[in-house]
Design an enzyme around this catalytic site. Sequence first.
Site, PDB file in Angstrom:
ATOM      1  N   ASP A 270       0.854  -1.191   0.000  1.00 16.66           N
ATOM      2  CA  ASP A 270       0.000   0.000   0.000  1.00 16.66           C
ATOM      3  C   ASP A 270       0.895   1.247   0.000  1.00 16.66           C
ATOM      4  OD1 ASP A 270      -2.416   1.378   0.206  1.00 16.66           O
ATOM      5  OD2 ASP A 270      -2.406   1.339   2.407  1.00 16.66           O
TER       6      ASP A 270
ATOM      7  N   GLU B  20      -1.533   5.858  -9.086  1.00 17.25           N
ATOM      8  CA  GLU B  20      -2.480   6.848  -8.550  1.00 17.25           C
ATOM      9  C   GLU B  20      -2.372   8.169  -9.300  1.00 17.25           C
ATOM     10  OE1 GLU B  20      -3.087   7.146  -4.323  1.00 17.25           O
ATOM     11  OE2 GLU B  20      -3.654   9.245  -4.429  1.00 17.25           O
TER      12      GLU B  20
ATOM     13  N   GLY C  36      -7.719   8.411   6.989  1.00 18.42           N
ATOM     14  CA  GLY C  36      -7.901   8.694   8.408  1.00 18.42           C
ATOM     15  C   GLY C  36      -9.362   8.779   8.819  1.00 18.42           C
TER      16      GLY C  36
ATOM     17  N   SER D 110     -12.880   4.352   4.609  1.00 20.15           N
ATOM     18  CA  SER D 110     -13.517   3.955   5.869  1.00 20.15           C
ATOM     19  C   SER D 110     -14.752   4.812   6.117  1.00 20.15           C
ATOM     20  CB  SER D 110     -12.535   4.096   7.042  1.00 20.15           C
ATOM     21  OG  SER D 110     -11.669   2.982   7.082  1.00 20.15           O
TER      22      SER D 110
ATOM     23  N   ASN E 219     -10.247   0.440  -0.193  1.00 15.76           N
ATOM     24  CA  ASN E 219      -9.246   0.344   0.879  1.00 15.76           C
ATOM     25  C   ASN E 219      -9.830   0.713   2.235  1.00 15.76           C
ATOM     26  OD1 ASN E 219      -7.496  -0.101  -1.219  1.00 15.76           O
ATOM     27  ND2 ASN E 219      -6.041   1.480  -0.620  1.00 15.76           N
ATOM     28  N   ILE E 220      -9.634  -0.160   3.197  1.00 17.76           N
ATOM     29  CA  ILE E 220     -10.171   0.084   4.542  1.00 17.76           C
ATOM     30  C   ILE E 220      -9.108  -0.198   5.595  1.00 17.76           C
ATOM     31  CG2 ILE E 220     -11.917  -0.645   6.224  1.00 17.76           C
ATOM     32  CD1 ILE E 220     -13.662  -1.368   3.667  1.00 17.76           C
ATOM     33  N   ASP E 221      -8.781   0.800   6.355  1.00 19.02           N
ATOM     34  CA  ASP E 221      -7.837   0.669   7.464  1.00 19.02           C
ATOM     35  C   ASP E 221      -8.419   1.283   8.738  1.00 19.02           C
ATOM     36  OD1 ASP E 221      -5.692   0.410   9.105  1.00 19.02           O
ATOM     37  OD2 ASP E 221      -4.320   1.672   7.979  1.00 19.02           O
ATOM     38  N   SER E 222      -8.808   2.552   8.651  1.00 21.76           N
ATOM     39  CA  SER E 222      -9.247   3.261   9.871  1.00 21.76           C
ATOM     40  C   SER E 222     -10.404   2.551  10.580  1.00 21.76           C
ATOM     41  CB  SER E 222      -9.658   4.703   9.533  1.00 21.76           C
ATOM     42  OG  SER E 222      -8.553   5.404   9.030  1.00 21.76           O
TER      43      SER E 222
HETATM   44  P1  13P Z   1      -8.967   4.772   5.537  1.00 17.16           P
HETATM   45  O1  13P Z   1      -8.070   5.611   6.393  1.00 17.16           O
HETATM   46  O2  13P Z   1     -10.180   5.521   5.122  1.00 17.16           O
HETATM   47  O3  13P Z   1      -9.286   3.460   6.156  1.00 17.16           O
HETATM   48  O4  13P Z   1      -8.172   4.467   4.164  1.00 17.16           O
HETATM   49  C1  13P Z   1      -7.211   3.446   4.102  1.00 17.16           C
HETATM   50  C2  13P Z   1      -6.414   3.486   2.852  1.00 17.16           C
HETATM   51  O5  13P Z   1      -6.724   4.153   1.888  1.00 17.16           O
HETATM   52  C3  13P Z   1      -5.210   2.664   2.811  1.00 17.16           C
HETATM   53  O6  13P Z   1      -4.484   2.861   1.653  1.00 17.16           O
HETATM   54  O1  G3H Z   2      -3.372   4.827   3.568  1.00 19.95           O
HETATM   55  C1  G3H Z   2      -2.725   4.494   4.546  1.00 19.95           C
HETATM   56  C2  G3H Z   2      -3.103   3.401   5.448  1.00 19.95           C
HETATM   57  O2  G3H Z   2      -4.147   3.758   6.291  1.00 19.95           O
HETATM   58  C3  G3H Z   2      -1.894   2.900   6.169  1.00 19.95           C
HETATM   59  O3  G3H Z   2      -1.564   3.700   7.248  1.00 19.95           O
HETATM   60  O4  G3H Z   2       0.829   4.171   6.774  1.00 19.95           O
HETATM   61  O5  G3H Z   2      -0.129   4.482   9.089  1.00 19.95           O
HETATM   62  O6  G3H Z   2       0.227   2.193   8.143  1.00 19.95           O
HETATM   63  P1  G3H Z   2      -0.064   3.641   7.851  1.00 19.95           P
HETATM   64 ZN    ZN Z   3      -4.530   4.834   0.855  1.00 21.60          ZN
END
Ligand code: 13P
Ligand code: G3H
Ligand code: ZN
Length: 311
Positions: free
Chosen positions: A82, A134, A181, A216, A256-259
């Site tokens: 990523d 991108e 975020g 997210s 993409n989902i992280d937060s």
């Molecule tokens: P979020 O912070 O919205 O989860 O996005 C995650 C992301 O784009 C990782 O590349």
């Molecule tokens: O887009 C980024 C992701 O949320 C990853 O976050 O770089 O803090 O691991 P990070």
């Molecule tokens: Zn991202």
Amino acid sequence: MPIVTSKKMFADAYAGGYAIGAFNVNNMEIIQGITEAAKELKAPLILQVSSGARKYANHTYLMKIIVAACIETDLPICVHLDHGDTFELCKSCIDGGFSSVMIDGSHHSYEDNVKLTRQVVEYAHDHGVVVEGELGRLEGVEDDVKVAVGEGSYTDPDQVQDFVTRTGVDSLAIAIGTSHGAFKFKPGTTPQLRFDILEEVEKRLPGFPVVLHGASSVIPAFVKMINENGGNMPDAIGIPEEMLREAARMAVCKINIDSDLRLAMTATIRKYFHDNPSHFDPRQYLAPARAAIKGMVAHKITTVLGCDGKA
Ligand code: 13P
Ligand code: G3H
Ligand code: ZN
């Protein structure tokens, strides 16, 4: 099942009007929670590793846990870098067994982005690995990079054909108003995405998989749970889930989902300690945290992505 690329996943997702979830991982419990949900729902999956996550957990540890998940689930799993920011980082992940990399040249000039992305594509394709590029810049925080509100930029649909043709990328991340975020929109404002840009991109690149970062939804129940258990989070607004579902019916094949995973995990651990202040065995609070990740991913698969039963 061995680690796979996202090639077939995206072709099927485009044709079927759904998207594949790309979930960020950095430890065993997160990987287990995500893959257990995907296994139960028979969903194809992308596990993605940021450079920060790779530094935190170590490439080899993450790969070995992911390989274990492939064995345990028998699912098609794609392992993706990523936000790769240099050729060297992408090369190192390709050499280390990732099946997909993102080269994020969106902070460079257009011509430098094309040049860097082309260099990564040549190396990746020689090694059977796919590449996400991108165009356009998302706001928000990712790793040490902060793109301030007002400094992001929407993708210019007039550039996408030229970019894809000259670089040879396999998928393209675009900026339509999502951001990284938990704080995506100002409190009191109504979230909006530029579906007109997505439609224009779709017209110019028929059949080509588009990627949405910063997707997210920042589910209020988890922010509330954090704040009810000793946290102090300000109001946070994410992307409405029905908008993401709409994007998944269009050309968006990877979300993409992280937060949302971070919030679910942290809220659960905060509540656990609030309810059990004397406990200190990490398994006691990591087991419910893993279950919360599993629940969140199951929710995303069925409600947002629509990829259940597609593995
Ligand atoms: P979020 O912070 O919205 O989860 O996005 C995650 C992301 O784009 C990782 O590349
Ligand atoms: O887009 C980024 C992701 O949320 C990853 O976050 O770089 O803090 O691991 P990070
Ligand atoms: Zn991202």
